[in-house]
Structure formats: C-alpha cells, structure tokens
Design a protein around this motif. Structure first.
Motif, PDB file in Angstrom:
ATOM      1  N   SER A 301      22.720  83.158  69.865  1.00 48.06           N
ATOM      2  CA  SER A 301      23.927  82.238  70.108  1.00 48.06           C
ATOM      3  C   SER A 301      25.415  82.997  69.278  1.00 48.06           C
ATOM      4  O   SER A 301      26.128  82.378  69.764  1.00 48.06           O
ATOM      5  CB  SER A 301      23.416  81.147  68.759  1.00 48.06           C
ATOM      6  OG  SER A 301      23.184  81.352  67.603  1.00 48.06           O
ATOM      7  N   GLY A 302      24.783  84.128  68.587  1.00 54.04           N
ATOM      8  CA  GLY A 302      26.122  84.559  68.144  1.00 54.04           C
ATOM      9  C   GLY A 302      27.061  85.505  69.085  1.00 54.04           C
ATOM     10  O   GLY A 302      27.924  86.107  68.853  1.00 54.04           O
ATOM     11  N   MET A 303      26.320  85.837  70.068  1.00 49.25           N
ATOM     12  CA  MET A 303      26.939  86.728  71.477  1.00 49.25           C
ATOM     13  C   MET A 303      28.144  86.096  72.048  1.00 49.25           C
ATOM     14  O   MET A 303      27.847  84.923  72.668  1.00 49.25           O
ATOM     15  CB  MET A 303      25.924  87.267  72.154  1.00 49.25           C
ATOM     16  CG  MET A 303      26.532  88.102  73.225  1.00 49.25           C
ATOM     17  SD  MET A 303      24.930  88.896  73.934  1.00 49.25           S
ATOM     18  CE  MET A 303      25.973  89.969  75.268  1.00 49.25           C
ATOM     19  N   PRO A 304      29.268  86.590  71.832  1.00 55.52           N
ATOM     20  CA  PRO A 304      30.339  86.049  72.498  1.00 55.52           C
ATOM     21  C   PRO A 304      30.428  85.995  74.188  1.00 55.52           C
ATOM     22  O   PRO A 304      30.016  87.144  74.694  1.00 55.52           O
ATOM     23  CB  PRO A 304      31.719  86.562  72.084  1.00 55.52           C
ATOM     24  CG  PRO A 304      30.962  87.444  70.922  1.00 55.52           C
ATOM     25  CD  PRO A 304      29.719  87.613  71.134  1.00 55.52           C
ATOM     26  N   TRP A 305      30.474  84.828  74.711  1.00 54.50           N
ATOM     27  CA  TRP A 305      30.714  84.696  76.098  1.00 54.50           C
ATOM     28  C   TRP A 305      32.157  84.195  76.451  1.00 54.50           C
ATOM     29  O   TRP A 305      32.310  82.983  76.082  1.00 54.50           O
ATOM     30  CB  TRP A 305      29.550  83.967  76.989  1.00 54.50           C
ATOM     31  CG  TRP A 305      28.404  84.797  76.656  1.00 54.50           C
ATOM     32  CD1 TRP A 305      27.523  84.649  75.594  1.00 54.50           C
ATOM     33  CD2 TRP A 305      27.394  85.537  77.810  1.00 54.50           C
ATOM     34  NE1 TRP A 305      26.209  85.497  75.876  1.00 54.50           N
ATOM     35  CE2 TRP A 305      26.424  85.824  77.266  1.00 54.50           C
ATOM     36  CE3 TRP A 305      27.889  85.645  79.043  1.00 54.50           C
ATOM     37  CZ2 TRP A 305      25.372  86.626  77.688  1.00 54.50           C
ATOM     38  CZ3 TRP A 305      26.648  86.306  79.862  1.00 54.50           C
ATOM     39  CH2 TRP A 305      25.529  86.858  79.201  1.00 54.50           C
ATOM     40  N   ILE A 306      32.955  84.995  77.234  1.00 53.43           N
ATOM     41  CA  ILE A 306      34.442  84.242  77.460  1.00 53.43           C
ATOM     42  C   ILE A 306      34.829  84.297  78.637  1.00 53.43           C
ATOM     43  O   ILE A 306      35.011  85.154  79.142  1.00 53.43           O
ATOM     44  CB  ILE A 306      35.226  85.339  76.438  1.00 53.43           C
ATOM     45  CG1 ILE A 306      34.882  85.281  74.988  1.00 53.43           C
ATOM     46  CG2 ILE A 306      36.762  84.620  76.696  1.00 53.43           C
ATOM     47  CD1 ILE A 306      35.702  86.326  74.150  1.00 53.43           C
ATOM     48  N   GLU A 307      35.288  83.084  79.120  1.00 52.72           N
ATOM     49  CA  GLU A 307      35.723  83.346  80.476  1.00 52.72           C
ATOM     50  C   GLU A 307      37.280  82.678  80.459  1.00 52.72           C
ATOM     51  O   GLU A 307      37.772  81.903  79.632  1.00 52.72           O
ATOM     52  CB  GLU A 307      35.194  81.931  81.277  1.00 52.72           C
ATOM     53  CG  GLU A 307      35.635  81.657  82.744  1.00 52.72           C
ATOM     54  CD  GLU A 307      34.983  80.553  83.352  1.00 52.72           C
ATOM     55  OE1 GLU A 307      35.418  79.431  83.186  1.00 52.72           O
ATOM     56  OE2 GLU A 307      33.899  80.791  84.065  1.00 52.72           O
ATOM     57  N   VAL A 308      38.151  83.777  81.234  1.00 52.62           N
ATOM     58  CA  VAL A 308      39.568  83.700  81.202  1.00 52.62           C
ATOM     59  C   VAL A 308      39.788  82.999  82.480  1.00 52.62           C
ATOM     60  O   VAL A 308      39.531  83.108  83.645  1.00 52.62           O
ATOM     61  CB  VAL A 308      39.913  85.017  81.309  1.00 52.62           C
ATOM     62  CG1 VAL A 308      41.700  84.895  81.326  1.00 52.62           C
ATOM     63  CG2 VAL A 308      39.532  85.860  80.081  1.00 52.62           C
ATOM     64  N   PRO A 309      40.365  81.632  82.316  1.00 51.40           N
ATOM     65  CA  PRO A 309      40.870  80.952  83.530  1.00 51.40           C
ATOM     66  C   PRO A 309      41.942  81.360  84.358  1.00 51.40           C
ATOM     67  O   PRO A 309      42.817  82.347  83.914  1.00 51.40           O
ATOM     68  CB  PRO A 309      41.343  79.662  82.821  1.00 51.40           C
ATOM     69  CG  PRO A 309      41.030  79.670  81.263  1.00 51.40           C
ATOM     70  CD  PRO A 309      40.904  81.157  80.951  1.00 51.40           C
ATOM     71  N   ALA A 310      41.720  81.078  85.511  1.00 48.58           N
ATOM     72  CA  ALA A 310      42.648  81.623  86.737  1.00 48.58           C
ATOM     73  C   ALA A 310      43.036  83.170  86.694  1.00 48.58           C
ATOM     74  O   ALA A 310      43.963  83.695  87.119  1.00 48.58           O
ATOM     75  CB  ALA A 310      44.319  80.771  86.332  1.00 48.58           C
ATOM     76  N   ALA A 311      41.806  83.795  86.565  1.00 42.30           N
ATOM     77  CA  ALA A 311      41.725  85.247  86.654  1.00 42.30           C
ATOM     78  C   ALA A 311      40.802  85.671  87.402  1.00 42.30           C
ATOM     79  O   ALA A 311      39.633  84.945  87.726  1.00 42.30           O
ATOM     80  CB  ALA A 311      41.647  85.696  85.123  1.00 42.30           C
ATOM     81  N   GLY A 312      40.766  86.575  88.403  1.00 38.10           N
ATOM     82  CA  GLY A 312      40.073  87.442  89.239  1.00 38.10           C
ATOM     83  C   GLY A 312      39.332  88.201  88.531  1.00 38.10           C
ATOM     84  O   GLY A 312      39.339  88.521  87.377  1.00 38.10           O
ATOM     85  N   HIS A 313      38.651  89.364  89.502  1.00 35.87           N
ATOM     86  CA  HIS A 313      38.031  90.670  88.722  1.00 35.87           C
ATOM     87  C   HIS A 313      38.981  91.314  87.955  1.00 35.87           C
ATOM     88  O   HIS A 313      38.485  91.989  86.869  1.00 35.87           O
ATOM     89  CB  HIS A 313      37.673  91.313  89.929  1.00 35.87           C
ATOM     90  CG  HIS A 313      36.945  92.759  89.473  1.00 35.87           C
ATOM     91  ND1 HIS A 313      35.788  92.718  88.691  1.00 35.87           N
ATOM     92  CD2 HIS A 313      37.211  93.993  89.806  1.00 35.87           C
ATOM     93  CE1 HIS A 313      35.545  94.065  88.507  1.00 35.87           C
ATOM     94  NE2 HIS A 313      36.246  94.870  89.149  1.00 35.87           N
ATOM     95  N   HIS A 314      40.438  91.587  88.282  1.00 33.04           N
ATOM     96  CA  HIS A 314      41.493  92.275  87.538  1.00 33.04           C
ATOM     97  C   HIS A 314      42.068  91.276  86.501  1.00 33.04           C
ATOM     98  O   HIS A 314      43.105  90.983  86.535  1.00 33.04           O
ATOM     99  CB  HIS A 314      42.322  92.932  88.394  1.00 33.04           C
ATOM    100  CG  HIS A 314      41.583  93.814  89.416  1.00 33.04           C
ATOM    101  ND1 HIS A 314      41.102  93.182  90.689  1.00 33.04           N
ATOM    102  CD2 HIS A 314      40.926  95.023  89.519  1.00 33.04           C
ATOM    103  CE1 HIS A 314      40.515  93.890  91.484  1.00 33.04           C
ATOM    104  NE2 HIS A 314      40.464  95.338  90.685  1.00 33.04           N
ATOM    105  N   VAL A 315      41.323  90.941  85.324  1.00 39.85           N
ATOM    106  CA  VAL A 315      41.681  90.111  84.357  1.00 39.85           C
ATOM    107  C   VAL A 315      43.021  90.275  83.850  1.00 39.85           C
ATOM    108  O   VAL A 315      43.914  89.553  83.506  1.00 39.85           O
ATOM    109  CB  VAL A 315      40.300  89.759  83.408  1.00 39.85           C
ATOM    110  CG1 VAL A 315      41.044  88.690  82.434  1.00 39.85           C
ATOM    111  CG2 VAL A 315      39.425  89.426  83.994  1.00 39.85           C
ATOM    112  N   MET A 316      43.252  91.607  83.286  1.00 34.95           N
ATOM    113  CA  MET A 316      44.447  91.965  82.765  1.00 34.95           C
ATOM    114  C   MET A 316      45.587  92.060  83.748  1.00 34.95           C
ATOM    115  O   MET A 316      46.727  92.018  83.218  1.00 34.95           O
ATOM    116  CB  MET A 316      44.392  93.246  82.146  1.00 34.95           C
ATOM    117  CG  MET A 316      44.153  94.425  82.902  1.00 34.95           C
ATOM    118  SD  MET A 316      42.626  94.671  83.895  1.00 34.95           S
ATOM    119  CE  MET A 316      41.570  95.300  82.685  1.00 34.95           C
TER     120      MET A 316
END
Length: 355
Positions: A301-316
């Motif tokens: 449960s401590g492993m972070p899973w983070i989704e960035v909204p409105a981003a495709g493969h090239h998140v940055m």
C-alpha cells in the motif's frame, strides 16, 4: 520514436491493445511545420527556467563521452533525470531548475543519443554503467542520503535494471509513463530487427528538419514552445543533401537498436533494491488503465501510483508544471513511504521493449 527515421521524438514503445490511438492530425504528424522554422511564443516561466543554465560537462564511460547537465550544489540531496529513447538531456532543462534550490540535479544523455558519443554496440549493462558513472562524477552520491532517479519511458527500463543490480545506491526510482502490458495477453518484449534501421535523414536547413519533428507515439502537442526547444536541440550539422556541408540531421545513432535488448524490466522491478514509484499520463496510449487498476492492488500500500491529468506519454511536455508539482509532492513524502527493498509483488506488469 516512430518508424519514420526522418522524424524525431521519444520511443514508440508499442501500444497496449486496449489503448486507442487517436486519428492523426496535422498537429500530431508535424506540430512545428506551420511555424516555418520560426520559434513560437514562450511563457515567462519557461524562459525563467532556461535562464538557469546548467553546467555542461562530459563523463567518459567505456570509450564514450556521456553528456551531462547539472544544477544546484554538490552535497544537496541528489536527483538524476533520465530521458527516453532517441531523446536527450535537454528534455529536462526546463524541469530541473524547479528543484535546483534544494537538490543537486543532473540530467544525462545516453550513449548514442543527444550530445553523447556513439558506440559500435550498445547494451543494458553499458547504460547502467553510464548511469552510475555520471551519478558518481557529478556528486550525486555526496549527500547524506542516496539520490533519487526519475526516468521517462525507455529510461525507466535502464533505471529498473540499475535498481535490481545496484539499487541500494539509490533512495528510489520514479518511472514516468513506462509502457505497460498485461502478461495474460501473451505479449512479449519486441526486439528491433536490422530491417527497420537506416541512416538518419539529412535536411538542407533547420526549418526543414523542424517541419519533420514529431512525438512518438503520435499525440497532440499544445505546448509548441517546448516541442520547438526539444527539436532544435535534437539537431546537429551534417553534410547537406548535395554534399555541401550545410545540412542538419538528428543527434541519435540510428543503429542503436541493432544489438540492444531490454531483457525483463518486470523482473528488475521485482528485484529492485530500492523503493519504486509509478507515474503516468492520464491520456497516454501506452498505459493500460485496467491493468494498472488491478495490478496496483497487488503492490504494498505504500508504493506510490500517480496519474497526471491531461497528459499523454510525454508527461513533462504536455503538463510540465503539473509534473513538477506531482514530483515535488512525491519527493517531499517519499521514499520513506515507498516499498522496502525485496518486498514481493504479485503478477508484475510486463513493460514493452521499444522498437
């Protein structure tokens, strides 16, 4: 990177069957073409970030000079930024300055990419050695705690191999939109055949090259100022099409994948000797969301899973400031909350080998 070598971008790592690739538009096929070689307007935050110029050096690793960019002071907690396939260290040059006040931040170009030297033959072991040598030479191990590696796409495969082999030298690894598929589909990592490899195209001028630049997998690009920045730094002088020495071409080795094989990133994740966090773009076509929803329940449960909204493969590229905010929040609370080395993972995802 798409199958067309006259275009540049990061890895087209294969698409999960459940993902739906949008119908290509002109913005996706050639986002910079309409600009005619002229740079687009840039927001103040972007110019301010680029104004914090990095120290540019090289580190010699097994016969190749590896390009490094460094911000911040040695002795601060380390942050190592790793780019995707056929990209370069400057994919992080507008991200790294946001962390430089409190961290020693280093970005590097893998051999065969960016400003780094090319090799006759590439391997994951060589890339792991590059990662380690750069971290050592740039002072990332000089702080009171080990550095964190943040790795996009293909770079995550190398970072996970490092985590399995030498992970106790890291505080953690953050994978950013690492392509994932499910085992039960029978998917296996694809290997690049020589038939898909050919010399990079040469263009008569920068404007012509910029008109061919695109991201892979194909996706819309709203932040043309970032695409323009990345594209210009993806080019180098080359003999022109008429042999007059006035042309430009891409700064990556087109034959890098002749021998390079990924191995098993899923097993590397299982064997990781440091915590791992997973970040991805909500609109990425390389992420199977059903798989993520099911698999994440199998992890501690401590492993972070983070989704960035409105981003495709090239998140940055798609959401740079949201990416910075997400990474800041993660680093502030992690990896103290991350999974401990050696903890078991049930039914790991199978990353796809880029072509």
């Amino acid at each position: 990177m798409s199958a067309r070598h006259e275009a540049a971008g990061t890895v087209d790592a294969g698409r999960p069957e459940a993902a739906v690739q949008p119908a290509p538009t002109e913005n996706m096929r050639a986002p910079l073409a309409a600009l005619g070689g002229m740079p687009p307007a840039r927001p103040p935050w972007f110019d301010a970030a680029l104004a914090q110029a990095p120290q540019r050096t090289t580190v010699h690793v097994h016969g190749a000079d590896i390009e490094t960019l460094a911000w911040g002071d040695i002795g601060q907690p380390g942050l190592l930024l790793l780019h995707g396939n056929r990209a370069h260290a400057d994919w992080w040059s507008f991200i790294a300055p946001f962390f430089a006040a409190e961290r020693r931040v280093v970005a590097m170009s893998w051999s065969g990419m960016g400003g780094s030297g090319w090799r006759e033959r590439y391997s994951m072991d060589l890339l792991v050695d590059e990662m380690d040598a750069v971290a050592e030479a740039t002072g990332l191990f000089a702080a009171g705690r080990p550095p964190v590696a943040v790795a996009h796409s293909f770079g995550a495969f190398v970072a996970l191999r490092y985590a399995a082999d030498r992970g106790r030298r890291l505080s953690g690894v953050v994978t950013v939109d690492m392509p994932l598929q499910r085992r039960e589909r029978g998917d296996r990592p694809r290997e690049s055949g020589e038939s898909s490899l050919r010399e990079n195209a040469v263009y008569p001028d920068i404007a012509s090259a910029l008109a061919r630049y695109r991201f892979a997998p194909l996706q819309p690009c709203e932040n043309l100022f970032i695409a323009d920045h990345l594209a210009r730094l993806s080019l180098k002088p080359a003999p022109g099409p008429q042999g007059d020495g006035a042309g430009v071409t891409w700064r990556f080795d087109p034959f890098l994948w002749r021998h390079l094989r990924i191995g098993s990133p899923a097993q590397d994740m299982l064997a990781s000797q440091c915590p791992v966090a997973v970040m991805w773009g909500a609109d990425s076509v390389l992420i199977d969301r059903d798989m993520i929803a099911r698999i994440r329940t199998k992890y501690p449960s401590g492993m972070p899973w983070i989704e960035v909204p409105a981003a495709g493969h090239h998140v940055m590229v798609d959401q740079p400031l949201a990416f910075v905010a997400a990474l800041r929040g993660l680093l502030a609370a992690w990896p103290r909350a991350g999974r401990s080395p050696g903890s078991a993972v049930v039914e790991p995802p199978t990353p796809v080998n880029p072509a």
